[in-house]
Design a protein around this motif. Structure first.
Motif, PDB file in Angstrom:
ATOM      1  N   ILE A 180       0.817  -1.216   0.000  1.00 58.06           N
ATOM      2  CA  ILE A 180       0.000   0.000   0.000  1.00 58.06           C
ATOM      3  C   ILE A 180       0.855   1.272   0.000  1.00 58.06           C
ATOM      4  N   GLU A 181       2.112   1.156   0.400  1.00 58.36           N
ATOM      5  CA  GLU A 181       3.011   2.321   0.353  1.00 58.36           C
ATOM      6  C   GLU A 181       3.493   2.593  -1.073  1.00 58.36           C
ATOM      7  N   GLN A 182       3.746   1.535  -1.825  1.00 58.38           N
ATOM      8  CA  GLN A 182       4.246   1.677  -3.197  1.00 58.38           C
ATOM      9  C   GLN A 182       3.132   1.671  -4.240  1.00 58.38           C
ATOM     10  N   GLY A 183       1.978   1.123  -3.870  1.00 53.15           N
ATOM     11  CA  GLY A 183       0.877   1.032  -4.822  1.00 53.15           C
ATOM     12  C   GLY A 183       1.014  -0.118  -5.794  1.00 53.15           C
ATOM     13  N   THR A 184       1.720  -1.173  -5.389  1.00 52.63           N
ATOM     14  CA  THR A 184       1.888  -2.327  -6.273  1.00 52.63           C
ATOM     15  C   THR A 184       1.063  -3.508  -5.783  1.00 52.63           C
ATOM     16  N   ILE A 185       0.589  -4.269  -6.743  1.00 50.02           N
ATOM     17  CA  ILE A 185      -0.247  -5.436  -6.472  1.00 50.02           C
ATOM     18  C   ILE A 185       0.370  -6.605  -7.216  1.00 50.02           C
ATOM     19  N   CYS A 186       0.816  -7.617  -6.488  1.00 45.71           N
ATOM     20  CA  CYS A 186       1.457  -8.780  -7.107  1.00 45.71           C
ATOM     21  C   CYS A 186       0.477  -9.946  -7.150  1.00 45.71           C
ATOM     22  N   LEU A 187       0.317 -10.485  -8.334  1.00 45.57           N
ATOM     23  CA  LEU A 187      -0.495 -11.668  -8.582  1.00 45.57           C
ATOM     24  C   LEU A 187       0.413 -12.652  -9.302  1.00 45.57           C
ATOM     25  N   GLY A 188       0.943 -13.609  -8.557  1.00 49.23           N
ATOM     26  CA  GLY A 188       1.917 -14.525  -9.140  1.00 49.23           C
ATOM     27  C   GLY A 188       3.141 -13.749  -9.579  1.00 49.23           C
ATOM     28  N   ASP A 189       3.514 -13.888 -10.855  1.00 48.39           N
ATOM     29  CA  ASP A 189       4.676 -13.161 -11.368  1.00 48.39           C
ATOM     30  C   ASP A 189       4.283 -11.847 -12.052  1.00 48.39           C
ATOM     31  N   GLN A 190       3.013 -11.492 -11.973  1.00 48.76           N
ATOM     32  CA  GLN A 190       2.509 -10.273 -12.592  1.00 48.76           C
ATOM     33  C   GLN A 190       2.400  -9.166 -11.534  1.00 48.76           C
ATOM     34  N   THR A 191       2.840  -7.949 -11.886  1.00 43.42           N
ATOM     35  CA  THR A 191       2.706  -6.801 -10.994  1.00 43.42           C
ATOM     36  C   THR A 191       1.747  -5.803 -11.619  1.00 43.42           C
ATOM     37  N   LEU A 192       0.719  -5.463 -10.861  1.00 48.33           N
ATOM     38  CA  LEU A 192      -0.297  -4.519 -11.309  1.00 48.33           C
ATOM     39  C   LEU A 192      -0.099  -3.203 -10.567  1.00 48.33           C
ATOM     40  N   ALA A 193      -0.544  -2.122 -11.175  1.00 49.35           N
ATOM     41  CA  ALA A 193      -0.360  -0.806 -10.566  1.00 49.35           C
ATOM     42  C   ALA A 193      -1.642  -0.324  -9.899  1.00 49.35           C
ATOM     43  N   GLY A 194      -1.459   0.228  -8.725  1.00 51.49           N
ATOM     44  CA  GLY A 194      -2.522   0.896  -7.994  1.00 51.49           C
ATOM     45  C   GLY A 194      -2.009   2.245  -7.544  1.00 51.49           C
ATOM     46  N   LYS A 195      -2.820   2.962  -6.807  1.00 52.97           N
ATOM     47  CA  LYS A 195      -2.396   4.262  -6.295  1.00 52.97           C
ATOM     48  C   LYS A 195      -1.920   4.082  -4.858  1.00 52.97           C
ATOM     49  N   ALA A 196      -0.664   4.400  -4.625  1.00 59.16           N
ATOM     50  CA  ALA A 196      -0.097   4.297  -3.282  1.00 59.16           C
ATOM     51  C   ALA A 196      -0.861   5.205  -2.324  1.00 59.16           C
ATOM     52  N   LEU A 197      -0.964   4.777  -1.073  1.00 61.53           N
ATOM     53  CA  LEU A 197      -1.611   5.614  -0.068  1.00 61.53           C
ATOM     54  C   LEU A 197      -0.659   6.726   0.345  1.00 61.53           C
ATOM     55  N   SER A 198      -1.192   7.889   0.581  1.00 62.13           N
ATOM     56  CA  SER A 198      -0.368   9.029   0.997  1.00 62.13           C
ATOM     57  C   SER A 198       0.207   8.782   2.384  1.00 62.13           C
ATOM     58  N   ASN A 199       1.251   9.488   2.702  1.00 63.88           N
ATOM     59  CA  ASN A 199       1.881   9.368   4.017  1.00 63.88           C
ATOM     60  C   ASN A 199       0.893   9.675   5.140  1.00 63.88           C
ATOM     61  N   ASN A 200       0.063  10.687   4.952  1.00 67.27           N
ATOM     62  CA  ASN A 200      -0.933  11.053   5.961  1.00 67.27           C
ATOM     63  C   ASN A 200      -1.916   9.900   6.204  1.00 67.27           C
ATOM     64  N   ILE A 201      -2.396   9.304   5.119  1.00 71.29           N
ATOM     65  CA  ILE A 201      -3.326   8.173   5.252  1.00 71.29           C
ATOM     66  C   ILE A 201      -2.616   6.971   5.870  1.00 71.29           C
ATOM     67  N   LEU A 202      -1.391   6.703   5.446  1.00 67.20           N
ATOM     68  CA  LEU A 202      -0.625   5.585   6.023  1.00 67.20           C
ATOM     69  C   LEU A 202      -0.450   5.745   7.527  1.00 67.20           C
ATOM     70  N   MET A 203      -0.164   6.964   7.966  1.00 68.65           N
ATOM     71  CA  MET A 203      -0.006   7.207   9.398  1.00 68.65           C
ATOM     72  C   MET A 203      -1.307   6.920  10.150  1.00 68.65           C
ATOM     73  N   THR A 204      -2.429   7.295   9.556  1.00 68.59           N
ATOM     74  CA  THR A 204      -3.728   7.039  10.181  1.00 68.59           C
ATOM     75  C   THR A 204      -4.021   5.542  10.219  1.00 68.59           C
ATOM     76  N   ILE A 205      -3.760   4.841   9.128  1.00 63.13           N
ATOM     77  CA  ILE A 205      -3.981   3.389   9.065  1.00 63.13           C
ATOM     78  C   ILE A 205      -3.089   2.677  10.080  1.00 63.13           C
ATOM     79  N   LYS A 206      -1.809   3.036  10.115  1.00 61.64           N
ATOM     80  CA  LYS A 206      -0.864   2.381  11.033  1.00 61.64           C
ATOM     81  C   LYS A 206      -1.227   2.618  12.495  1.00 61.64           C
TER      82      LYS A 206
END
Length: 166
Positions: free
Chosen positions: A122-148
Motif C-alpha cells: 500500500i506504500e508503493q501502490g503495487t499489487i502482485c499476482l503470481g509473477d505479474q505486478t499490477l499498478a494501484g495508487k499508493a496511499l499518501s503518508n498522511n493516510i498511512l499514518m492514520t492506518i498504522k
C-alpha cells in the motif's frame, strides 16, 4: 503493515452501503457487525466464508449510498484487510480510513479472479499476482499514518501524547 496479502473477493460496480451492511443490522453492536458484512450483496453468505486477511476487489463507486459509518466497520470486524476499487464513494473512503481500514484505488477487477491470492504494497501502490505486478495508487503518508495508528482517533491520541500538533 505496508504489505497486505490475502484472498480476493470480487464485487461489481456501485456496491452500496445497503449491500455492505443491510439496514436491519444498523442497531447491532459494533462487535457483532461482522455477521452482516456484505449480507445484502451477491454473496450473502460472505460472513461465513470470509477469512482473516481477505481482500475485496471491486469496480467503480464502492460504498455509495448512505453515509453509515458502520458499513466499513462491518468489513473490518469481518477481518477484511483491504478494499481495492477503481473508485470509492467519498464518505465511505473517509470512514474506512478513519477506522483504520485501508482502501486503495486500482482498476484490477478484470485482472483477478475470485479466490486469487494477491500481495499488495500500500506504500508503493503495487499489487502482485503470481509473477505479474499490477499498478494501484499508493496511499499518501498522511493516510498511512492514520492506518498504522489503527484509525483517526488512535492517531490523534498518539499525537497528543507525543506533543505533535503539526
Amino acid at each position: 503493515m505496508s504489505i497486505i496479502k490475502g484472498r480476493v473477493w470480487i464485487f461489481d460496480d456501485n456496491v452500496d452501503t445497503d449491500q455492505i451492511l443491510p439496514g436491519y443490522a444498523m442497531a447491532e453492536d459494533f462487535s457483532t457487525l461482522s455477521r452482516y458484512a456484505m449480507a445484502g450483496s451477491k454473496i450473502p453468505d460472505f460472513p461465513k466464508l470470509v477469512q482473516q486477511g481477505d481482500i475485496i476487489v471491486a469496480g467503480k463507486n464502492f460504498g455509495c449510498g448512505s453515509s453509515r459509518e458502520q458499513a466499513p466497520v462491518a468489513l473490518k470486524e469481518a477481518k477484511v484487510s483491504l478494499i481495492i476499487a477503481s473508485s470509492f464513494a467519498r464518505i465511505f473512503r473517509r470512514n474506512s480510513i478513519n477506522i483504520g481500514l485501508p482502501v486503495m484505488l486500482a482498476d484490477i477487477r478484470d485482472c483477478v479472479r475470485q479466490g486469487d491470492v494477491i500481495e499488495v504494497d500500500i506504500e508503493q501502490g503495487t499489487i502482485c499476482l503470481g509473477d505479474q505486478t499490477l499498478a494501484g495508487k499508493a496511499l499518501s503518508n498522511n493516510i498511512l499514518m492514520t492506518i498504522k495508528a489503527g484509525g483517526l482517533i488512535n492517531r490523534v491520541r498518539q499525537e497528543l501524547k507525543l506533543g505533535n500538533f503539526n
